[in-house]
Every structure is written in C-alpha cells, then in structure tokens.
Enzyme design. Structure first.
Site, PDB file in Angstrom:
ATOM      1  N   GLY A 196       0.708  -1.356  -0.270  1.00  0.00           N
ATOM      2  CA  GLY A 196       0.032  -0.052   0.068  1.00  0.00           C
ATOM      3  C   GLY A 196       0.885   1.386   0.016  1.00  0.00           C
ATOM      4  CG  ASP A 197       2.413   5.162  -1.709  1.00  0.00           C
ATOM      5  OD1 ASP A 197       3.019   5.348  -0.519  1.00  0.00           O
ATOM      6  OD2 ASP A 197       2.515   6.093  -2.431  1.00  0.00           O
ATOM      7  CB  THR A 198      -1.385   6.582   2.028  1.00  0.00           C
ATOM      8  OG1 THR A 198      -1.995   5.512   2.424  1.00  0.00           O
ATOM      9  CG2 THR A 198      -2.314   7.732   2.688  1.00  0.00           C
ATOM     10  CD  GLU A 199       2.880   9.705  -1.071  1.00  0.00           C
ATOM     11  OE1 GLU A 199       3.169  10.740  -0.532  1.00  0.00           O
ATOM     12  OE2 GLU A 199       3.785   8.703  -1.209  1.00  0.00           O
TER      13      GLU A 199
ATOM     14  CB  ALA B 274      -2.997   2.821  -4.420  1.00  0.00           C
TER      15      ALA B 274
END
Length: 198
Positions: A69-72, A106
């Site tokens: 996962g990645d969060t921005e 995501a």
C-alpha cells in the site's frame, strides 16, 4: 498465507482490525514521482511495486499473497510525501492550513498467479492553523514519518474540520477496499471493522 509488505506499524495495526493472520515483510521501494506522472498513477505504482517486492521475498511459499500500500497527501497536484525535517513539515502544514486536500491511498494485492488493485480517495479540510498551534504540533514530533506531516489519528485530528472518504484510508490502509480485495482472493476478514463515511 497473507503477507503485508510494509514497515508501517499503522498499516499493520489497521490490517489486524480485520481479524486476519498475516506475516510482515520488510521492503524498501524508492518512492519517487516521475515527471508528469499523475498523482493517482504514482500512488498506484508505488503500491504495486511494494507488493511485487514483497512477493519476491516469499517465492516458494504455497498460496502466498502479498498486500502492498501507499498513501499520499495531494494539494494543487503537489504530492506531499514525508517531510525531510521540521522546516519542511512546517511548510507543508502552512499550505494545508485553511484548505481542502486529497488523500490517495492505493492497495495492491498480488500472488504468483494474479493481481488486483483498489484506490481510496478522500478529501480532508483543515481549519486555519494559528502559528502557536502549529509550533506546538511541530514540537510534539508527530509530523515525523507522516505523509503531509500529519497523522489524522493523533493530535492533528483537532485541525480537521471535515473529512469525506475513509478515515482508515487517510491513516494509511483503507479497510473497506482492503476487505474487498481480500475477498477477491478468497481471504475472508473475521469481522467487518470498515469505516466508509460520507
């Protein structure tokens, strides 16, 4: 066997809320946005690369599935990653003050035979931040290792006047989307602690 490809204790804590047994994989993937790359594409790509890097660590494990996962935080098409230092954190928070920004989170779930992705899009509105409150927050150190220099589950919650989307997505792992992805792979959560709000 499910694995989480993340060093983040927050993602591990959130995934555990679904009542799942999972292993942790220590991965290190460069997080650099390509010139002209749309913000959402960038977040999706990093999530996919994390999951792929994790899958390489469990080659040979029967039935292994890896969640990355990645969060921005995104404002004016600028992606706010983790601040380099206190001055960088202060600059980010001053830009977020009194404005609405997007949080893109995501997820990518991969196995040896398949891949699926999901994205959570949230909008977060900050109240105006007086300099005294900003200074106190910076002194707390909570901005360290946080996209956009804040943690919604911490002291910065007091800055947020409105949230539209997913609280857990802003934290770093959207539980609604995660539970749906896992079901696609036949991995069922033991409880339904999801938090989609409007």
């Amino acid at each position: 066997m499910l694995y989480l490809a993340s060093k983040s204790p927050r993602r591990s804590e959130l995934l555990a809320r679904l009542g799942l047994d999972f292993g942790l994989l220590d991965i290190d993937v460069p997080e650099q946005r390509a010139p002209g790359e749309p913000a959402e594409d960038y977040v999706r790509r990093v999530a996919r690369e994390k999951a792929g890097a994790g899958l390489l660590q469990v080659v040979g494990v029967a039935g292994a599935a890896v969640l990355g996962g990645d969060t921005e935080v995104v404002l004016d098409d600028d992606v706010f990653g983790k601040p380099r230092d206190e001055a960088d954190a202060a600059a980010m928070l001053r830009r977020l003050s009194g404005r609405t920004h997007r949080v893109i989170s995501a997820l990518s779930l991969v196995s040896a035979s398949r891949e699926a992705q999901a994205v959570s899009l949230s909008e977060v509105t900050f109240a105006e931040l007086p300099e005294a409150e900003l200074a106190a927050y910076l002194a707390s150190g909570e901005w360290r290792d946080r996209a956009g220099a804040y943690a919604i589950q911490g002291r910065a919650h007091a800055f947020i006047s409105h949230l539209s989307g997913s609280y857990s997505g802003v934290m770093g792992l959207p539980l609604f989307e995660a539970s749906r992805l896992l079901k696609e792979f036949g991995i069922k959560a033991k409880n339904l602690d999801t938090d989609r709000i409007g």
